[in-house]
Design an enzyme around this catalytic site. Structure first.
Site, mmCIF file in Angstrom:
data_model
loop_
_atom_site.group_PDB
_atom_site.id
_atom_site.type_symbol
_atom_site.label_atom_id
_atom_site.label_comp_id
_atom_site.label_asym_id
_atom_site.label_seq_id
_atom_site.Cartn_x
_atom_site.Cartn_y
_atom_site.Cartn_z
ATOM 1 N N ARG A 77 0.854 -1.176 0.000
ATOM 2 C CA ARG A 77 0.000 0.000 0.000
ATOM 3 C C ARG A 77 0.902 1.242 0.000
ATOM 4 N NH1 ARG A 77 -2.559 2.924 4.692
ATOM 5 N NH2 ARG A 77 -3.725 4.485 3.547
ATOM 6 N N ASN A 292 -7.366 1.621 9.726
ATOM 7 C CA ASN A 292 -6.069 1.816 10.381
ATOM 8 C C ASN A 292 -6.297 1.759 11.880
ATOM 9 O OD1 ASN A 292 -5.072 2.279 7.849
ATOM 10 N ND2 ASN A 292 -4.534 4.437 8.191
ATOM 11 N N TYR A 294 -4.155 1.513 15.643
ATOM 12 C CA TYR A 294 -2.922 1.460 16.442
ATOM 13 C C TYR A 294 -3.197 1.269 17.925
ATOM 14 C CZ TYR A 294 -0.410 3.122 12.347
ATOM 15 O OH TYR A 294 0.134 3.223 11.090
HETATM 16 C C1 FCB Z 1 -0.968 7.068 10.675
HETATM 17 C C2 FCB Z 1 -0.535 7.627 9.330
HETATM 18 C C3 FCB Z 1 0.821 7.149 8.868
HETATM 19 C C4 FCB Z 1 1.802 7.044 10.006
HETATM 20 C C5 FCB Z 1 1.216 6.274 11.146
HETATM 21 C C6 FCB Z 1 2.150 6.071 12.308
HETATM 22 O O1 FCB Z 1 -1.884 7.919 11.253
HETATM 23 O O2 FCB Z 1 -1.478 7.288 8.355
HETATM 24 O O3 FCB Z 1 1.242 8.009 7.852
HETATM 25 O O4 FCB Z 1 2.224 8.280 10.390
HETATM 26 O O5 FCB Z 1 0.056 6.912 11.604
#
Ligand code: FCB
Length: 448
Positions: A77, A292, A294
């Site tokens: 990607r 996304n 984290y």
């Molecule tokens: C996300 C972004 C990516 C990177 C990661 C750690 O929010 O999409 O570009 O910075 O965090």
């Protein structure tokens, strides 16, 4: 460590973004982007760096592809830099810019790596910012034209498209919190930007499909699920409010539900101007949703309704060097919630990863057991999620190699490979070797 087995055909990849890896910000007629301008402001980037050279991938993309190949990955990607392709955002298309992405795509395909292109990962042409950027609706049409040009050029080979990466960051983080380019502090403007970005997404989707009838088109949203710190009524209300503002404000409109009512009320006079037909446009049917993930946030309101606070630096939990809590269960809750609550056909985990203070040892190794642990835990949760019936089709680790991590410059390392920013040498970390083994085992023998 238990086996990590995924369905046949599951995609294994990494994600990057143009501004974070390409460098070459003035090469071959590339125009200025809002991130070039932002980096130039004293103090904006903790290390004082700019996006040049970053990982120098404009010239070293074949090294990047070799790195992916070395990890047995079958998907990548990446994002396209709008100012490389249309230097002033709205004018002439640059042949050199298009050629670069042609070479990159051909290089990937030659190694059997499926390209997933993201059209906008934050590097707006500065010329468009000069006339209001995303707050100006004219930018919507410019984005559609740019998307059309890219899909026309690459659509015969790139079948997987995302319009935007993380509209929350494009709007709130950049225009209200002011942490990212263009660094503004105006909530009303930020919400208008969010709206216009979503409209541009909805308008671009059918245009991309027209150029690439056998392609898949989606969008990538970032999710930070909120959990109440206690079971007090005030904390639960706060968690619901955060969830609505951070996650549902973007998810609901693209799924055809409009903006969440309570958040809309809460924003009062700051709500965006919405033209007739916008909500229908935003709800363009999608082939997939990119997620996304984290970390989560834990919220607490000690005043019982008067104030709020986010407790992300709790000492009892495991934190990355960005102070992000490792909390894989939220990924399960999130994906199950999205799948059983919304009509998306397929889901990709388009970013997931962690930043640690990695050190290259004299023996050439980069031991990063913490990252392996993070990835292992999230992949295990992903297996459970798939077993629960959620159609997750692929996993993209953030990120291929340490790169220019926005305001942290090169000081925040998320890579599966270690980047030496002096020599530009990339070296697989232990996590990269581990990830490569997981990918290889799964491509040899699927379990479904
Ligand atoms: C996300 C972004 C990516 C990177 C990661 C750690 O929010 O999409 O570009 O910075 O965090």
């Amino acid at each position: 460590m238990e086996e990590q087995r995924f369905p046949n055909g599951f995609l294994w990849g990494t994600a990057t973004a143009a501004f974070q890896i390409e460098g070459a910000t003035r090469a071959d007629g590339r125009g200025e982007s809002i991130w070039d301008r932002f980096c130039a402001a004293p103090g904006a980037i903790v290390t004082g760096e700019t996006g040049d050279p970053a990982c120098d991938s404009y010239y070293r993309y074949m090294d990047d592809i070799a790195l992916m190949k070395g990890m047995n990955l079958n998907a990548y990607r990446f994002s396209i830099a709008w100012p490389r392709v249309i230097p002033d955002g709205s004018g002439k298309v640059s042949a050199a810019g298009l050629d670069y992405y042609d070479r990159l795509v051909d290089g990937l395909l030659a190694e059997g790596i499926r390209p997933f292109a993201t059209l906008y990962h934050w590097d707006l042409p500065q010329a468009l910012q000069d006339r209001g950027g995303w707050a100006n609706r004219a930018t919507i049409d410019d984005f559609v034209r740019y998307s059309d040009a890219m899909a026309a050029r690459l659509g015969d080979r790139v079948k997987d498209w995302a319009t935007h990466n993380e509209p929350w960051c494009i709007s709130i983080l950049s225009h209200e919190i002011g942490e990212h380019a263009p660094g503004l502090h105006n909530r009303k403007l930020a919400l208008q930007v969010a709206h216009n970005v979503l409209v541009s997404h909805g308008k671009a989707v059918p245009v991309i499909r027209q150029q690439c009838a056998d392609g898949q088109v989606g969008i990538v949203l970032n999710f930070t699920p909120s959990y109440p710190a206690t079971d007090s009524e005030a904390d639960q209300v706060l968690a619901r409010q955060e969830h609505a503002r951070f996650n549902l404000w973007f998810l609901d409109p693209i799924a055809g539900r409009g903006y969440p009512e309570d958040a809309w009320q809460g924003y009062g006079k700051d709500v965006p101007y919405v033209e007739v037909g916008d909500m229908e446009t935003i709800a363009a049917p999608l082939d997939y949703l990119g997620v996304n993930y984290y970390t989560r946030s834990v919220v607490h309101d000690p005043t019982g309704g008067q104030g709020s606070c986010t407790l992300n630096k709790r000492s009892e939990v495991h934190l990355s060097d960005r102070d992000w809590e490792t909390y894989p269960q939220a990924l399960y809750d999130l994906l199950v919630g999205i799948h059983f609550g919304y009509p998306f056909k397929d889901i990709y985990l388009t970013e997931n990863g962690a930043s640690y203070h990695d050190v290259l040892l004299p023996d050439g190794k980069i031991p990063d057991a913490m990252r392996i642990d993070y990835l292992h835990k999230h992949l295990s949760v992903l297996q459970r999620t798939i077993a629960a019936g959620v159609p997750v089709r692929g996993y993209f680790c953030w990120t291929l190699m340490d790169n220019f991590e926005w305001t942290f410059g090169t000081s925040s390392r998320f890579g599966l490979a270690y980047t030496d920013f002096v020599t530009q040498k990339r070296t697989l970390k232990e996590s990269g070797k581990w990830f490569g083994k997981v990918a290889r085992r799964n491509s040899l023998e699927g379990w479904m």
